[in-house]
Design an enzyme around this catalytic site. Structure first.
Site, mmCIF file in Angstrom:
data_model
loop_
_atom_site.group_PDB
_atom_site.id
_atom_site.type_symbol
_atom_site.label_atom_id
_atom_site.label_comp_id
_atom_site.label_asym_id
_atom_site.label_seq_id
_atom_site.Cartn_x
_atom_site.Cartn_y
_atom_site.Cartn_z
ATOM 1 C CG HIS A 56 -1.979 -1.026 1.177
ATOM 2 N ND1 HIS A 56 -3.054 -1.007 2.026
ATOM 3 C CD2 HIS A 56 -2.154 -2.121 0.394
ATOM 4 C CE1 HIS A 56 -3.840 -2.046 1.777
ATOM 5 N NE2 HIS A 56 -3.303 -2.734 0.784
ATOM 6 C CD GLU A 58 -2.032 4.797 3.003
ATOM 7 O OE1 GLU A 58 -3.130 5.360 2.936
ATOM 8 O OE2 GLU A 58 -1.801 3.699 2.460
ATOM 9 C CB CYS A 84 -6.161 -0.258 4.670
ATOM 10 S SG CYS A 84 -4.534 -0.863 5.193
ATOM 11 C CB CYS A 94 -2.089 1.855 5.851
ATOM 12 S SG CYS A 94 -1.384 0.962 4.436
#
Length: 162
Positions: A56, A58, A84, A94
């Site tokens: 992801h 982040e 998330c 995240c």
């Protein structure tokens, strides 16, 4: 005096622009994220699937800070989408990574649509004492970038881009 809203808008737009670099898929969102220190200096940036199919934005940005332990207590994370809170491909979400990094603020364009999970990142960040700002005027761009993913939700229609 610094116009924080103008600064937030500039960095969030940059994160959204980064999300356009994400490899296309209908099984995950295209997200861009940038970490900026208290003085307005960019520390790191990343986008979804930048170095691996399940990573992801982040997570990518924070990983670039490994080995360089900056003081993130005054930092802001700009992410095109709410971080998330559910993850099948990694042991920490995240949201957890942001809390662990001790980032002070998070600025997003919109909440995560309920395609894959019911995300509560904004609430969890707030409970951890992290200031969260949503700039909904950028949501149309994020929806357009992720139109194919959002359209996969049961009963969903792809958002209009016109």
């Amino acid at each position: 005096m610094i116009d924080q809203r103008m600064v937030d808008r500039r960095w969030l737009q940059a994160a959204i622009d980064m999300s356009r670099l994400c490899p296309a898929t209908v099984t995950a969102y295209a997200v861009g994220a940038i970490v900026v220190d208290r003085d307005g200096t960019e520390l790191a940036r990343g986008y979804s699937r930048e170095t691996g199919p399940f990573l992801h934005a982040e997570q990518q940005a924070l990983a670039k800070l490994d080995g360089i332990p900056p003081d993130l207590s005054g930092a802001t994370m700009y992410s095109s989408l709410e971080p998330c809170t559910t993850r099948g491909s990694f042991h920490r979400t995240c949201t957890e990574l942001i809390v662990e990094a001790r980032i002070r603020r998070v600025v997003v364009a919109m909440r995560e649509p309920p395609v894959f999970a019911d995300c509560v990142g904004i609430e969890l960040l707030g409970k951890a004492g992290i200031e969260v700002t949503v700039l909904p005027e950028f949501a149309g761009q994020v929806k357009a970038i992720n139109a194919a993913v959002i359209a996969t939700a049961p009963g969903a229609r792809a958002p209009s881009t016109g």
